[in-house]
Write a protein that holds these residues in place. Sequence first.
Motif, short mmCIF file in Angstrom:
data_model
loop_
_atom_site.label_atom_id
_atom_site.label_comp_id
_atom_site.label_asym_id
_atom_site.label_seq_id
_atom_site.Cartn_x
_atom_site.Cartn_y
_atom_site.Cartn_z
N ARG A 191 113.46 75.99 -38.50
CA ARG A 191 113.04 74.62 -38.27
C ARG A 191 111.85 74.61 -37.30
NH1 ARG A 191 118.21 70.99 -37.52
NH2 ARG A 191 118.20 70.97 -39.78
N GLY A 194 108.78 76.11 -38.96
CA GLY A 194 108.20 75.17 -39.93
C GLY A 194 107.39 74.11 -39.21
N TYR A 195 107.96 73.63 -38.12
CA TYR A 195 107.28 72.60 -37.34
C TYR A 195 105.96 73.14 -36.79
CZ TYR A 195 106.70 69.15 -33.59
OH TYR A 195 106.22 68.19 -32.76
N CYS A 197 104.19 75.69 -37.88
CA CYS A 197 103.24 75.98 -38.96
C CYS A 197 102.58 74.70 -39.45
CB CYS A 197 103.94 76.66 -40.12
SG CYS A 197 104.36 78.36 -39.77
N GLY A 198 103.38 73.69 -39.74
CA GLY A 198 102.83 72.43 -40.22
C GLY A 198 101.87 71.83 -39.22
N MET A 373 105.71 65.55 -42.36
CA MET A 373 106.11 66.90 -41.93
C MET A 373 107.23 66.83 -40.90
SD MET A 373 105.69 69.28 -39.37
CE MET A 373 104.19 69.10 -38.43
N PHE A 377 111.06 68.42 -41.49
CA PHE A 377 111.66 69.49 -40.77
C PHE A 377 113.12 69.17 -40.44
CE2 PHE A 377 111.60 68.38 -36.40
CZ PHE A 377 111.91 69.50 -35.67
N ALA A 401 105.52 73.39 -43.69
CA ALA A 401 106.71 73.15 -42.88
C ALA A 401 107.96 73.53 -43.67
CB ALA A 401 106.78 71.68 -42.46
#
Lengths: 459, 309
Positions: A191, A194-195, A197-198, A373, A377, A401
Motif C-alpha cells: 500500500r 503504491g502510494y 509510486c503513484g 490514486m 490505495f 499505485a
Amino acid sequence: MNKIGLIIAREYITRVRKKSFILMTFLGPVLFAALMILPGMLTTMEDTDKSTIAVVEQDSYGRPLPDSLQFFRDVIPDKENMKFVYLNNMRLQDVLKTYDADAYDGILFLSQDIISAGRETSVDFYYRKPPSLGMELHISKSLEKHIFDNKLIVNKIPVNAIQSFETKVNLKRIDWKNWQKGGEDATDIKRFLGYICGFLIYLFIFMFGAQVMRGVLEEKTSRIIEVIISSVKPFQLMLGKIIGIGLTGLTQFLAWIILTFAIAGITQQVFMPGSIKAVTEQAAPGNVMDAGTHTVQSFDSPQTESAIRDVFRQLRQVNFALVIGAFIFFFIGGYILYGSLFAAIGAASDNETDTQQFMFPISIPLIVGLLVMINTFLNPSGKLAVWFSIIPFTSPIVMMARIPFGVPPVGQILASVLLLILTFLFTTWLAAKIYRTGILMYGKKTSYREMWKWIRYKN
Amino acid sequence: MPETEFFSVRNVVKRYSSNIALDHVTMGIPEGSIYGLLGPNGAGKTTLLRIINQITAPDEGELFFKGKKFTSADISRIGYLPEERGLYRKMKVGEQTVYLARLKGMSRNEALTKLKYWFEKFEMQAWWNKKVEELSKGMQQKVQFIVTILHQPELLIFDEPFSGFDPINTNLLKNEILNLKRQGSTILFSTHDMGSVEELCDHITLINKSKTILEGNVQEIRMRHKSNLFEIGFTGDPAAVLQTLNGDFEQVDLVAEQGMHVIKVRADHRFSGNDILKRILPVAGITSFNEVIPSMNEVFIRVVESQHN
C-alpha cells in the motif's frame, strides 16, 4: 538523427550540471520522507495556546453544587495545552454572563443526569474559539470512562473482570498464494509503495513537464529559436528537448532509488526506525486520526525491533523489478503525453503568465489522477481504480499505485499500456503542430481558436 | 533560368488561413552577388526568408539551389541570421557556439578551429567562458554573426542585419559582408535601410502586399526610374532663367548658395537635357549640369506608393 542527439545531449547536460539538480538528487529522498511523515506529525501537534476551561456541574434539578458534592470533580485531567477549572457552587447562568471578563476560554456544562444516561448523551460546551479535535476527544473520553467505571460499581461488577471480557479482534491477512510458506502478508508495505509510486509519477510529470514548458519558453523569449530551427526541424527540437529532460528525470529517479536503498540498508543496520510501519499507517487518509498515537507507541516499544524486521521481510515480497520497470514505462509514457502538451503551451505563450490559462486544463486530469490514486490505495481493484488506470490521462498515476499490489489482470495492463502509447503519439503529433507555428509567434496572446487554426495548417 | 541562377525561387505561394503572405513570388539570385530583399513591413519578406530556410514550406512553387531542386540536405549550405535573433542566456559563449556549429553539421574539432580564428579576428577570446547574459548587446551580435557564417555557407541570409547595431558594429558588419562576397559567398539580405542597399546590393527584389513589384540590377532600376529631372548650377539672374524655362519645364527646386544658384528642373517627354541647356545658355552662366538619378529610397517610396493608389 544525429542532430536530435546533439539536442538531447545539450538539454541533459545543462540540466544535470545545475546545482539545483544535484541538490534535489541528494535532498529528494529526505524531503520526500519528510513529506510523508509531516502530515501525521502535524496532527499530533496541538496548538501551543493554553486554553482554560471552566467546568460547571449542577444536579438534575439544575441547582449548583459545592466541591464536595461534585461527581465529576477533577475527572478531566489537565494537559499541557488545556487546563480545567472546577467551579465551586456556581450556576451556569452566572458563569455565562462573565463572557466579557475574559477569564475562561470555554465552559463545560455538566448536569448530573448524564451519570445514568443510556447509550448516548451529550454535554454542552460553550466556546470563544471552537475546541480542537484533540480537546473534544480528551473531554469525552475522560467523561465516558468515569461514567463507565461508575456503572460498574453501581452494578457491582469488578473492574478487572470487565477488562477480561474485552477482546480486540484484528484481521491477520494471509496471502493465499504463499500459504505454504506461511502466507506472509505484505499489504501494508505494498500500500505504502503504491502510494509512493503513484505520487512520484504525479510529481515527476508535473516537475519535468513544467521544465519542458519553461525550456520552450526560454528559447522563445531569448529569440534563439529561429536560429536553431534554421538548422533542425521544429519537431526534432521539440522531441530532443522532451527526451533530454525526460532522461534528466530518469537519472534523478534512479539516483533516488539507489540512495533510498542505501539509506534503508544503513537504517536497517544502525537505527531503529519504527517509522516505516508508522508511516504506512499514517499514509492512509482514514487513519490520520490514529496516526499520532501509533507513531508514539511504536517508538521504543518492545515490539519495535520485530516490527522493523517485519517491514524488511515484507519488503522482500515486493517484486521490485516489476515495480521499477513499470515505473519507468509509466513515467516515460505519462511524461511524453503531458510533456508534449506542456511544450505546446510553452510555444503558444509569450511569457510565464501567459501559460496559466493553458495550464489549467492540463492540470485537471493530473489532479484527478492523484485523487483517484489516493482512493486506489485503499481499494486497488475497485471499479474506480480499474477505469482510471486504463484511461490514458490518469493511467500513469493510478496504474502505478495498483502495480505494487501484484499484477493487475493482463488485459487491463495491456489496455492501459496500449492506450497510453496511442495517446502520447497523438498528443505529440498535436503538440508538434501547435509548436511549429507557436514558436515563431511573438508578442501576441494566443487563443484556443488560434491554436485550432495552427493545427489545421498544412506545413 | 534556374540552370544559370545560383538560387531561384519560382512562383512561390504561401497562405495563412484567411490571408495570402506570398503571391506567386519569383526571384533569381546570381552567384556571388549581394541580393537585397526589400519591401514595407508586412510585405512577406520574412515569410520568404523562412521558406528559403525551410522553416516553413510553401503551399505552391519551387526552389532551386544551383539548378537542382532544393532539399533538406541543402540546409547546411545556408547560413541564416534571423531578424528575431538571440542566444541561450545561461549558456557559456564557447559551449554555445560549438553547439550551434555542430547543429549545422560541423564536427567538434572543425568548429573549434574555425571559432578560434573568428574569436581572434574579433578579439573576443576572453569571452569564451563567459555566460551570454554577461555580454553586452553589441558583443552578443558579434557572436550571432560568427555563428551564422562559421560553417562557410554558400548562401548567406541576413534578415534586417543592421537593426539594433550601433554605427561601429554596422560598419564592421558591412565590411564583413563585402569580405564574404569577395571570398565567393552569395548573400541575400532584407533591409529597410536603403542607404545600405545602394552601398552593398547588386540586385534587388521589392515585394509589396505579397507580390513582387520590382526586380533587377540596382543601377538599372535607378536608371529606369529617372524622371527627366536635371540639376543645373548657374550664375546670373534666377528670374531670367525661370522665365526662359517657364511653361515647358517644371521647376522643382531653386536654391542660392554663395552667389551661385542651383535649380532642379523636370522636363516632360518632349524635351531632353540638351533642350534645357539651350534655353538657359543665353541668359545665365552654367557652372554644372547633371541628370538626377533617383536614390533607392526614392524608388522604393515611389513604387510602393503608386501601388497604393
